[in-house]
Design a protein around this motif. Sequence first.
Motif, PDB file in Angstrom:
ATOM      1  N   UNK A 264       0.833  -1.210   0.000  1.00 36.03           N
ATOM      2  CA  UNK A 264       0.000   0.000   0.000  1.00 36.03           C
ATOM      3  C   UNK A 264       0.866   1.259   0.000  1.00 36.03           C
ATOM      4  N   UNK A 265       1.841   1.293   0.879  1.00 37.89           N
ATOM      5  CA  UNK A 265       2.700   2.481   0.975  1.00 37.89           C
ATOM      6  C   UNK A 265       3.486   2.692  -0.318  1.00 37.89           C
TER       7      UNK A 265
ATOM      8  N   UNK B  62      -6.646  -1.542  -0.649  1.00 36.69           N
ATOM      9  CA  UNK B  62      -7.154  -0.917   0.575  1.00 36.69           C
ATOM     10  C   UNK B  62      -8.414  -1.627   1.068  1.00 36.69           C
ATOM     11  N   UNK B  63      -9.360  -1.883   0.170  1.00 41.11           N
ATOM     12  CA  UNK B  63     -10.603  -2.551   0.553  1.00 41.11           C
ATOM     13  C   UNK B  63     -10.331  -3.956   1.073  1.00 41.11           C
ATOM     14  N   UNK B  64      -9.426  -4.664   0.433  1.00 44.62           N
ATOM     15  CA  UNK B  64      -9.085  -6.012   0.895  1.00 44.62           C
ATOM     16  C   UNK B  64      -8.527  -5.987   2.318  1.00 44.62           C
TER      17      UNK B  64
ATOM     18  N   UNK C 255      -6.840  -6.537   8.202  1.00 46.91           N
ATOM     19  CA  UNK C 255      -5.384  -6.436   8.142  1.00 46.91           C
ATOM     20  C   UNK C 255      -4.906  -5.023   8.465  1.00 46.91           C
ATOM     21  N   UNK C 256      -5.812  -4.062   8.389  1.00 50.08           N
ATOM     22  CA  UNK C 256      -5.476  -2.666   8.700  1.00 50.08           C
ATOM     23  C   UNK C 256      -6.775  -1.906   8.912  1.00 50.08           C
TER      24      UNK C 256
ATOM     25  N   UNK D  14      -5.333   3.894  10.076  1.00 50.40           N
ATOM     26  CA  UNK D  14      -3.917   3.577   9.882  1.00 50.40           C
ATOM     27  C   UNK D  14      -3.481   3.873   8.451  1.00 50.40           C
ATOM     28  N   UNK D  15      -4.312   3.529   7.486  1.00 48.48           N
ATOM     29  CA  UNK D  15      -3.977   3.796   6.092  1.00 48.48           C
ATOM     30  C   UNK D  15      -3.967   5.294   5.802  1.00 48.48           C
ATOM     31  N   UNK D  16      -4.844   6.036   6.478  1.00 48.94           N
ATOM     32  CA  UNK D  16      -4.822   7.490   6.327  1.00 48.94           C
ATOM     33  C   UNK D  16      -3.534   8.081   6.873  1.00 48.94           C
ATOM     34  N   UNK D  17      -3.030   7.508   7.967  1.00 50.13           N
ATOM     35  CA  UNK D  17      -1.753   7.976   8.512  1.00 50.13           C
ATOM     36  C   UNK D  17      -0.622   7.737   7.510  1.00 50.13           C
TER      37      UNK D  17
END
Length: 406
Positions: A81-82, A337-339, A345-346, A350-353
């Motif tokens: 993702x990152x 992201x959806x997965x 898994x997250x 956290x993904x917004x960070x």
Amino acid sequence: MRRMLLAALSRVLQGPAAAAAAAAGRTGAVSEASRVVVASRNYADFASEATFEIKKCDLHRLEEGPSTTAVMTREEGLHYYKTMQTIRRMELKSDQLYKQKIIRGFCHLYDGQEACCVGLEVAIKPTDHVITAYRVHGFTYARGVPVREILAELTGRKGGCVKGKGGSMHMYTKNFYGGNGIVGAQVPLGAGIALACKYFGKNEICLTLYGDGAANQGQIFETYNMAALWKLPCVFICENNRYGMGTSVERAAASTDYYKRGDFIPGLRVDGMDVLCVREAAKFAADYCRAGKGPIVMELQTYRYHGHSMSDPGISYRTREEIQEVRSKSDPITLLKDRMVNNNLASIEELKEIDVAVRKEIEEAAQFATTDPEPPLEELGNHIYFNEPPFEVRGPNQWIRYKSVS
């Protein structure tokens, strides 16, 4: 209790300002507590891994193909993702710098195709080799070059990954050979790298990439022939983003089954918008080559959001609605992201960070790329050869000479 009563009496005597400060303190405490809760959830409540169903690959001259299930750990998902988000933001920043006329010349952006370079990179070893065409920024980052060096190369600065001399199309690092501007010309070079891998017996492979626009080049078929005869450990990869410059694949090719183009070479067609699908297919292809079976062809079905280059608005041969439909239904970052969120898994927070951290990194890299000095003129002739004694290079006329240092 006595202390609490005294504190309350003190706030009343001090007036509204003290009460507001106290309220702000409580808000800050709540906010801090929320961050602590999110952080604790990051480590305690998430699943360590999850298994996903992925699209089956179309096969050519293969009895079995890649697995239709993929296991992804939490750490892998966050890394994918990152990396993809960084490439996306880097390309959007490149678009901005180009429109500000800070980046000049040719510039081919990779946004929309991030799952291809990330899925391929995580499936091979750092000692393996990669060569591609001129849509190169994503692969350069995936191979380990920092964002600041990529953007500085785009702006022609000394701190660029090739000292400001390569620009958008010519970026290199260890075991990564660019970045080639002549359509299809990198394919014979990739076969040559694969020949070196076989000659030195290091059990390494070469990923040789080209686009659907280059797939009709005669030199590619000549290379297929030699690679098959010599059983070279080469994975030929066609990134089919549906348009060669402004021409759709249906108008340019009598057969759009690019994975069958090797004829006598096995092939597979892969969902290039799914990083897990690309990863599993690349692992399969790499294992095939390492087993000494010779070359294999992969077709990655993908899509670019920008035009062919920054001089192409990208909407004269396709509609805005088509682009938006791909974004809404098949975006590789949204899919991942959806997965991750749906399989615990997250968290979205956290993904917004990660998004915030990535934007900060890109802004800092852009600042470096616009303030770093340009290379001095006396370095123009440097780095022509590797590990050779210095020699003179003629300039624009016979009276101007530059020293070339390896």
